[in-house]
Motif scaffolding. Sequence first.
Motif, PDB file in Angstrom:
ATOM      1  N   TYR A 361     -26.352 -11.249 -38.929  1.00 46.67           N
ATOM      2  CA  TYR A 361     -25.032 -11.331 -39.676  1.00 46.67           C
ATOM      3  C   TYR A 361     -25.326 -12.399 -40.862  1.00 46.67           C
ATOM      4  CZ  TYR A 361     -24.758 -15.804 -36.912  1.00 46.67           C
ATOM      5  OH  TYR A 361     -25.059 -16.688 -36.226  1.00 46.67           O
ATOM      6  N   GLY A 362     -24.827 -12.273 -41.860  1.00 47.70           N
ATOM      7  CA  GLY A 362     -24.818 -13.219 -42.910  1.00 47.70           C
ATOM      8  C   GLY A 362     -24.295 -12.356 -44.103  1.00 47.70           C
ATOM      9  N   GLU A 363     -23.937 -13.457 -45.228  1.00 49.10           N
ATOM     10  CA  GLU A 363     -23.561 -12.900 -46.549  1.00 49.10           C
ATOM     11  C   GLU A 363     -24.642 -12.434 -47.329  1.00 49.10           C
ATOM     12  OE1 GLU A 363     -21.424 -16.030 -48.462  1.00 49.10           O
ATOM     13  OE2 GLU A 363     -19.919 -16.169 -47.167  1.00 49.10           O
ATOM     14  N   ASP A 364     -24.630 -11.667 -48.529  1.00 50.98           N
ATOM     15  CA  ASP A 364     -25.556 -11.407 -49.359  1.00 50.98           C
ATOM     16  C   ASP A 364     -26.567 -12.137 -49.553  1.00 50.98           C
ATOM     17  OD1 ASP A 364     -24.438  -8.711 -49.134  1.00 50.98           O
ATOM     18  OD2 ASP A 364     -23.640  -8.681 -51.270  1.00 50.98           O
ATOM     19  N   PHE A 365     -27.898 -11.868 -49.455  1.00 50.52           N
ATOM     20  CA  PHE A 365     -28.886 -12.435 -49.850  1.00 50.52           C
ATOM     21  C   PHE A 365     -29.172 -13.926 -49.114  1.00 50.52           C
ATOM     22  CE2 PHE A 365     -27.431 -10.461 -53.728  1.00 50.52           C
ATOM     23  CZ  PHE A 365     -28.521  -9.750 -53.899  1.00 50.52           C
ATOM     24  N   THR A 366     -28.452 -14.222 -47.914  1.00 50.32           N
ATOM     25  CA  THR A 366     -28.907 -15.045 -46.770  1.00 50.32           C
ATOM     26  C   THR A 366     -29.869 -14.684 -46.161  1.00 50.32           C
ATOM     27  OG1 THR A 366     -27.207 -14.041 -45.484  1.00 50.32           O
ATOM     28  CG2 THR A 366     -26.484 -15.965 -46.795  1.00 50.32           C
ATOM     29  N   GLU A 367     -30.554 -15.510 -45.256  1.00 49.62           N
ATOM     30  CA  GLU A 367     -31.878 -15.486 -44.648  1.00 49.62           C
ATOM     31  C   GLU A 367     -31.767 -14.031 -43.871  1.00 49.62           C
ATOM     32  OE1 GLU A 367     -35.398 -17.447 -42.155  1.00 49.62           O
ATOM     33  OE2 GLU A 367     -33.741 -18.656 -42.993  1.00 49.62           O
ATOM     34  N   TYR A 368     -30.970 -14.204 -42.970  1.00 48.82           N
ATOM     35  CA  TYR A 368     -31.204 -12.942 -41.799  1.00 48.82           C
ATOM     36  C   TYR A 368     -30.483 -11.963 -42.267  1.00 48.82           C
ATOM     37  CZ  TYR A 368     -33.007 -16.253 -38.863  1.00 48.82           C
ATOM     38  OH  TYR A 368     -34.054 -17.171 -37.991  1.00 48.82           O
ATOM     39  N   GLN A 369     -29.798 -11.750 -43.417  1.00 48.40           N
ATOM     40  CA  GLN A 369     -29.244 -10.643 -44.036  1.00 48.40           C
ATOM     41  C   GLN A 369     -30.319  -9.617 -44.509  1.00 48.40           C
ATOM     42  OE1 GLN A 369     -28.360  -9.364 -47.298  1.00 48.40           O
ATOM     43  NE2 GLN A 369     -26.612  -7.760 -46.622  1.00 48.40           N
ATOM     44  N   PHE A 370     -31.678  -9.982 -44.469  1.00 50.78           N
ATOM     45  CA  PHE A 370     -32.673  -9.233 -45.050  1.00 50.78           C
ATOM     46  C   PHE A 370     -33.155  -8.593 -43.743  1.00 50.78           C
ATOM     47  CE2 PHE A 370     -33.028 -12.459 -48.280  1.00 50.78           C
ATOM     48  CZ  PHE A 370     -33.249 -11.875 -49.137  1.00 50.78           C
ATOM     49  N   TYR A 371     -32.857  -8.705 -42.539  1.00 48.38           N
ATOM     50  CA  TYR A 371     -33.466  -8.311 -41.154  1.00 48.38           C
ATOM     51  C   TYR A 371     -32.525  -6.929 -41.036  1.00 48.38           C
ATOM     52  CZ  TYR A 371     -36.411 -12.058 -40.361  1.00 48.38           C
ATOM     53  OH  TYR A 371     -37.281 -13.206 -40.425  1.00 48.38           O
ATOM     54  N   PRO A 372     -33.076  -5.967 -40.248  1.00 49.16           N
ATOM     55  CA  PRO A 372     -32.460  -4.849 -39.909  1.00 49.16           C
ATOM     56  C   PRO A 372     -31.592  -5.076 -38.526  1.00 49.16           C
ATOM     57  CG  PRO A 372     -34.726  -4.475 -39.476  1.00 49.16           C
ATOM     58  CD  PRO A 372     -34.530  -5.684 -40.235  1.00 49.16           C
ATOM     59  N   LYS A 373     -30.497  -4.524 -38.478  1.00 45.82           N
ATOM     60  CA  LYS A 373     -29.834  -4.316 -37.151  1.00 45.82           C
ATOM     61  C   LYS A 373     -30.914  -3.260 -36.226  1.00 45.82           C
ATOM     62  CE  LYS A 373     -25.147  -5.344 -38.858  1.00 45.82           C
ATOM     63  NZ  LYS A 373     -25.705  -5.516 -40.079  1.00 45.82           N
ATOM     64  N   SER A 374     -30.908  -3.595 -34.867  1.00 46.24           N
ATOM     65  CA  SER A 374     -31.911  -2.667 -34.272  1.00 46.24           C
ATOM     66  C   SER A 374     -31.337  -2.506 -32.858  1.00 46.24           C
ATOM     67  CB  SER A 374     -33.264  -3.284 -34.024  1.00 46.24           C
ATOM     68  OG  SER A 374     -33.810  -3.361 -35.430  1.00 46.24           O
ATOM     69  N   VAL A 375     -31.482  -1.391 -32.193  1.00 46.76           N
ATOM     70  CA  VAL A 375     -31.658  -1.187 -30.727  1.00 46.76           C
ATOM     71  C   VAL A 375     -32.830  -0.472 -30.407  1.00 46.76           C
ATOM     72  CG1 VAL A 375     -30.379   0.269 -29.012  1.00 46.76           C
ATOM     73  CG2 VAL A 375     -29.139  -0.544 -31.193  1.00 46.76           C
ATOM     74  N   TYR A 376     -33.237  -1.050 -29.151  1.00 44.42           N
ATOM     75  CA  TYR A 376     -34.707  -0.509 -28.935  1.00 44.42           C
ATOM     76  C   TYR A 376     -34.780  -0.473 -27.367  1.00 44.42           C
ATOM     77  CZ  TYR A 376     -35.164  -5.716 -28.122  1.00 44.42           C
ATOM     78  OH  TYR A 376     -34.868  -6.956 -27.562  1.00 44.42           O
ATOM     79  N   LEU A 377     -35.768   0.491 -26.904  1.00 43.86           N
ATOM     80  CA  LEU A 377     -36.298   0.330 -25.372  1.00 43.86           C
ATOM     81  C   LEU A 377     -37.640  -0.194 -25.357  1.00 43.86           C
ATOM     82  CD1 LEU A 377     -34.858   4.113 -24.737  1.00 43.86           C
ATOM     83  CD2 LEU A 377     -33.554   2.214 -24.263  1.00 43.86           C
ATOM     84  N   THR A 378     -37.884  -0.707 -24.136  1.00 44.54           N
ATOM     85  CA  THR A 378     -39.389  -1.124 -24.028  1.00 44.54           C
ATOM     86  C   THR A 378     -39.798  -0.490 -22.721  1.00 44.54           C
ATOM     87  OG1 THR A 378     -38.368  -3.087 -22.844  1.00 44.54           O
ATOM     88  CG2 THR A 378     -38.752  -3.321 -25.085  1.00 44.54           C
ATOM     89  N   GLY A 379     -40.951  -0.151 -22.468  1.00 41.16           N
ATOM     90  CA  GLY A 379     -41.757   0.122 -21.496  1.00 41.16           C
ATOM     91  C   GLY A 379     -43.248  -0.471 -21.198  1.00 41.16           C
ATOM     92  N   GLU A 380     -43.339  -0.898 -20.271  1.00 35.56           N
ATOM     93  CA  GLU A 380     -44.694  -1.611 -20.050  1.00 35.56           C
ATOM     94  C   GLU A 380     -45.464  -1.384 -18.736  1.00 35.56           C
ATOM     95  OE1 GLU A 380     -46.665  -6.093 -21.878  1.00 35.56           O
ATOM     96  OE2 GLU A 380     -44.271  -5.824 -21.321  1.00 35.56           O
ATOM     97  N   TYR A 381     -46.571  -0.979 -18.816  1.00 37.57           N
ATOM     98  CA  TYR A 381     -47.161  -0.848 -17.648  1.00 37.57           C
ATOM     99  C   TYR A 381     -48.726  -1.523 -17.711  1.00 37.57           C
ATOM    100  CZ  TYR A 381     -50.115   1.931 -14.205  1.00 37.57           C
ATOM    101  OH  TYR A 381     -50.904   2.222 -13.056  1.00 37.57           O
ATOM    102  N   PHE A 382     -48.731  -2.264 -16.459  1.00 41.13           N
ATOM    103  CA  PHE A 382     -50.073  -3.288 -16.483  1.00 41.13           C
ATOM    104  C   PHE A 382     -51.023  -2.499 -15.425  1.00 41.13           C
ATOM    105  CE2 PHE A 382     -46.635  -5.880 -17.492  1.00 41.13           C
ATOM    106  CZ  PHE A 382     -46.869  -6.790 -18.373  1.00 41.13           C
ATOM    107  N   PHE A 383     -52.158  -2.841 -15.830  1.00 42.52           N
ATOM    108  CA  PHE A 383     -53.046  -2.279 -14.832  1.00 42.52           C
ATOM    109  C   PHE A 383     -54.469  -3.033 -14.796  1.00 42.52           C
ATOM    110  CE2 PHE A 383     -53.771  -0.458 -18.989  1.00 42.52           C
ATOM    111  CZ  PHE A 383     -54.967  -0.643 -19.351  1.00 42.52           C
TER     112      PHE A 383
END
Length: 383
Positions: A361-383
């Motif tokens: 969140y943030g107004e135009d040209f603020t720092e975190y306004q440059f970042y995308p909004k994201s939704v993600y999944l993760t899967g991690e398999y150790f061996f």
Amino acid sequence: MKKFVVIFIFLFAKNIYSIDYDISGYIYELPVYNTMPDIYNIPGIEYKQESFTNLTRLRLTPELYIGDNGKIVLHYEMNMLYSDMGQAMFGSIGKTNRQAVNLSNEITQNGDFSLTHFIDRLYYKHTALNWEFAFGRQRIAWGSGRIWQPTDLFNPINPANFSKTEKDGADAASIKYFIGNFSDIEFVYNFRERWEYGNFGARYRTNISEYDLAAIAGYFDKRAVLGGDFAGNLFDAGVRGELVYSFSRETENKEFVRVILGADYQFTQDVYALIEYQYNGEGTNEKSEYFDNFMRLQKGEIQNLGKNYLAAQSTYQVHPLVSSSLMLISNLGDGSGMLLGNIGWSALDNLSIGIGAMYVYGEDFTEYQFYPKSVYLTGEYFF
């Protein structure tokens, strides 16, 4: 790359009189759906507001034990990336500014698909009596902060980069002398492309009462650096802090200070929380000056653009196999921020699955306004 390996064989082959080995690793899957901010919608430049990215990371970490006191460590990584934005969004796959040798290579690039591989660690470590010596691409672990580490001058990482689980290795020679059970002194030289661009530093660490204390001094990126950190207990809470003073006559930013102060507390067996403040003297309070350092931010040379930040994080164990985490990072100067949450399930002893989201969140040209909004999944398999 071949020359790099030959150096190891030449220097340490004569010490090989008994050999053992171990190999481990993991496979990491990260599909991400992004919505880009309108700030990138510039006339004449191709703009895609919605995008999908999938990162598959294979990391192999073999270790070769040489006698009783030596070992060679290798971390090899292969990244398969699909991105319909036409460019990779994840981490630094190529050579970083703490590496002298390029040990990365793009295997193939075909439209939105790319396959790259690189060596992130390759070093020899030898211990003898109270001494420890390491040479090669390694991680130099300095600092005590949980969100930011100003004294980690070799392997900094942006806390907003949820795709990166490993800090980049630095090409270095390090030697550590253990003075006692809780005290040591370490000297590090970081190799760069040219000898005169090299970085070097020293760190003294000790323990007094319930506090770990450390002091550092060195020369990094043509700047002299002094600083230190502490970590310990205050009643039932943990407290920590770091301070770095950097100065130079050659650069535009003559001198600055970075400070972090933090505390954490285990409220119950299932609930944990921490809070951390950062003063970033290298940053600015003027949004109009953000663009001057935006490329440095993308390259990972700096972690923030502004001056004052506050981070809060909490974790809750929903079930012995299910945990959740929520983190808020706020730029106190421009009012922008990032909220990152995830839930993870230990499906098997060596398999974890998760889902997460990053809201900015943030107004135009603020720092975190440059970042995308994201939704993600993760899967991690150790061996």
